[in-house]
Design a protein around this motif. Sequence first.
Motif, PDB file in Angstrom:
ATOM      1  N   ALA A  40       0.833  -1.206   0.000  1.00  0.00           N
ATOM      2  CA  ALA A  40       0.000   0.000   0.000  1.00  0.00           C
ATOM      3  C   ALA A  40       0.866   1.254   0.000  1.00  0.00           C
ATOM      4  CB  ALA A  40      -0.923   0.003   1.215  1.00  0.00           C
ATOM      5  N   PHE A  41       1.961   1.246   0.765  1.00  0.00           N
ATOM      6  CA  PHE A  41       2.868   2.389   0.790  1.00  0.00           C
ATOM      7  C   PHE A  41       3.504   2.602  -0.577  1.00  0.00           C
ATOM      8  CE2 PHE A  41       7.063   4.302   1.716  1.00  0.00           C
ATOM      9  CZ  PHE A  41       6.609   5.520   2.226  1.00  0.00           C
ATOM     10  N   ALA A  42       3.910   1.534  -1.234  1.00  0.00           N
ATOM     11  CA  ALA A  42       4.478   1.653  -2.582  1.00  0.00           C
ATOM     12  C   ALA A  42       3.454   2.224  -3.555  1.00  0.00           C
ATOM     13  CB  ALA A  42       4.984   0.292  -3.060  1.00  0.00           C
ATOM     14  N   CYS A  43       2.200   1.818  -3.423  1.00  0.00           N
ATOM     15  CA  CYS A  43       1.141   2.376  -4.276  1.00  0.00           C
ATOM     16  C   CYS A  43       0.951   3.866  -4.007  1.00  0.00           C
ATOM     17  CB  CYS A  43      -0.169   1.621  -4.058  1.00  0.00           C
ATOM     18  SG  CYS A  43      -0.158  -0.061  -4.688  1.00  0.00           S
ATOM     19  N   GLU A  44       1.034   4.264  -2.750  1.00  0.00           N
ATOM     20  CA  GLU A  44       0.929   5.688  -2.405  1.00  0.00           C
ATOM     21  C   GLU A  44       2.054   6.489  -3.024  1.00  0.00           C
ATOM     22  OE1 GLU A  44      -1.026   7.785  -0.571  1.00  0.00           O
ATOM     23  OE2 GLU A  44      -2.546   6.245  -0.356  1.00  0.00           O
ATOM     24  N   ILE A  45       3.255   5.962  -2.949  1.00  0.00           N
ATOM     25  CA  ILE A  45       4.416   6.651  -3.511  1.00  0.00           C
ATOM     26  C   ILE A  45       4.301   6.742  -5.026  1.00  0.00           C
ATOM     27  CG2 ILE A  45       6.938   6.517  -3.810  1.00  0.00           C
ATOM     28  CD1 ILE A  45       5.994   7.333  -0.984  1.00  0.00           C
TER      29      ILE A  45
END
Length: 105
Positions: free
Chosen positions: A88-93
Motif C-alpha cells: 500500500a505504501f508503494a502504491c501511495e508513492i
Amino acid sequence: MYWAGAHVFAVYVMVFIVYFCYGAQAAVNPAAITDFWGARNAGANYGLLFTAWGAAGIVGPTIGGVLFDRYKNYEAAFYAASVLAAIAFACEIAARRPHHPGAVK
C-alpha cells in the motif's frame, strides 16, 4: 507490534503512535480525493474509498484468523499485514495526480 508484544509499555507506545496517526485519514482522504478526481464526483469517490476500507476490515481479520489457525500464533498475520502495508505504501508513492485538461498546475 508483534515484537513489542512482550513488553506492555512498548505495546502502549506503538498503539499510541498508530491511533495518533489514524485520525488524520478523516481529514486527508476527502482533500486527496478532491485533488485527484475533482469535486464533481467527490461524494461517490469518497463512498467507494470507504467501501474498500470496509471490505479490508472484513478481509484483513479473516486472513489473520486463517493464519492463526494454521500456525497457532499471530506472527504470520503480523508479517502478512506488514507486507500488505508495504505494498500500500508503494502504491501511495507511485500515485500521481491525474492530468485534467485546463487544470491549474
